[in-house]
Design an enzyme around this catalytic site. Structure first.
Site, PDB file in Angstrom:
ATOM      1  N   GLY A 202     -13.659 139.159 -67.529  1.00 38.50           N
ATOM      2  CA  GLY A 202     -14.030 138.047 -68.408  1.00 38.50           C
ATOM      3  C   GLY A 202     -12.889 137.590 -69.286  1.00 38.50           C
ATOM      4  O   GLY A 202     -12.308 138.379 -70.009  1.00 38.50           O
ATOM      5  N   SER A 203     -12.547 136.309 -69.264  1.00 41.40           N
ATOM      6  CA  SER A 203     -11.352 135.874 -69.965  1.00 41.40           C
ATOM      7  C   SER A 203     -11.205 134.349 -69.916  1.00 41.40           C
ATOM      8  O   SER A 203     -12.159 133.633 -69.636  1.00 41.40           O
ATOM      9  CB  SER A 203     -10.133 136.549 -69.332  1.00 41.40           C
TER      10      SER A 203
END
Length: 244
Positions: A202-203
């Site tokens: 996640g980013s």
């Protein structure tokens, strides 16, 4: 220089298959699979089935599908799968500013948020030479927030094309992400759409479009790394729905 595999159709049908898993994710998949096996051996079947789902998710997270990169030298290509959440005109980060970087004037920044369900292999927006790779430790705020560009753990990458044009982009870690993994270093030659790294779990990726280039995506649009065109170099036309 890295290239995607090319398949030439000679007849027959092509069936769907699970995309290959990047080597970076194999060890995580094996760890999850081992824990799953232990739970089943202990007779804890309910937890075992839950861990099997987790194992499949881990393998899916590190999937590395083949992409059809546009063969257009004027295209700036999306470096990440995800959702366009911000389109703003901002000064470039100081690590990529100045005469040797992106200059000091504000540029349009397109931010692409990657959920834990998106492909997390990142690709370069243009082909050329990697001029700099700057890693900065920081916080782990929600990557969807505007201030994540300045506060979170991040890595700035600057690419220079053969004619001197430069494009900078930033990999930003988020709430769950805890490691930015680079595949390139300064001096490396890269082709447009080539894999340059990944961010675990996640980013977000920010792309700074060159001066005089308008975005060809809109807020809320989903991008595909290595395929979606974010802008055409020198094209100032703004498409409907853009907010800046």
């Amino acid at each position: 220089m890295e290239h995607d595999d090319i398949t030439i159709a000679t007849g027959g049908n092509i069936k769907w298959r699970f995309p290959p898993v990047h080597p970076e994710g194999v060890k995580f998949g094996l760890i999850a699979a081992a824990i799953t096996g232990i739970f089943f051996l202990l007779g804890w079947d309910v937890i075992g089935w839950l861990m099997l789902i987790v194992t499949m998710w881990v393998l899916a997270f590190f999937r590395d599908p083949v992409r059809a990169v546009p063969q257009d030298e004027g295209a700036i290509i999306a470096p990440a799968d995800g959702l366009v959440t911000l389109i703003q005109k901002v000064p470039p980060p100081r690590e990529m500013a100045g005469a040797a970087g992106l200059g000091d004037q504000p540029l349009i920044r397109v931010s692409i948020f990657m959920s834990v369900f998106d492909v997390h292999i990142n690709r370069t927006p243009i082909g050329g030479t990697i001029k700099s790779v700057v890693y900065i430790s920081g916080k782990f705020l929600n990557a969807d927030l505007d201030k994540a560009s300045e506060d979170n753990e991040r890595q700035h990458i600057l690419v220079e094309r053969h004619d001197g044009l430069r494009v900078g982009f930033t990999q930003i870690a988020g709430l769950v992400a805890r490691r930015i993994v680079p595949f390139v270093k300064p001096g490396d030659m890269v082709a447009a759409g080539q894999r340059i790294g990944l961010i675990r779990f996640g980013s977000r990726v920010d792309v700074y479009l060159p001066a005089g280039t308008a975005p060809r995506v809109i807020l809320g649009q989903r991008t595909v790394a290595g395929e979606t065109i974010l802008g055409q170099i020198g094209d100032r036309r703004v498409i409907a729905g853009i907010q800046q």
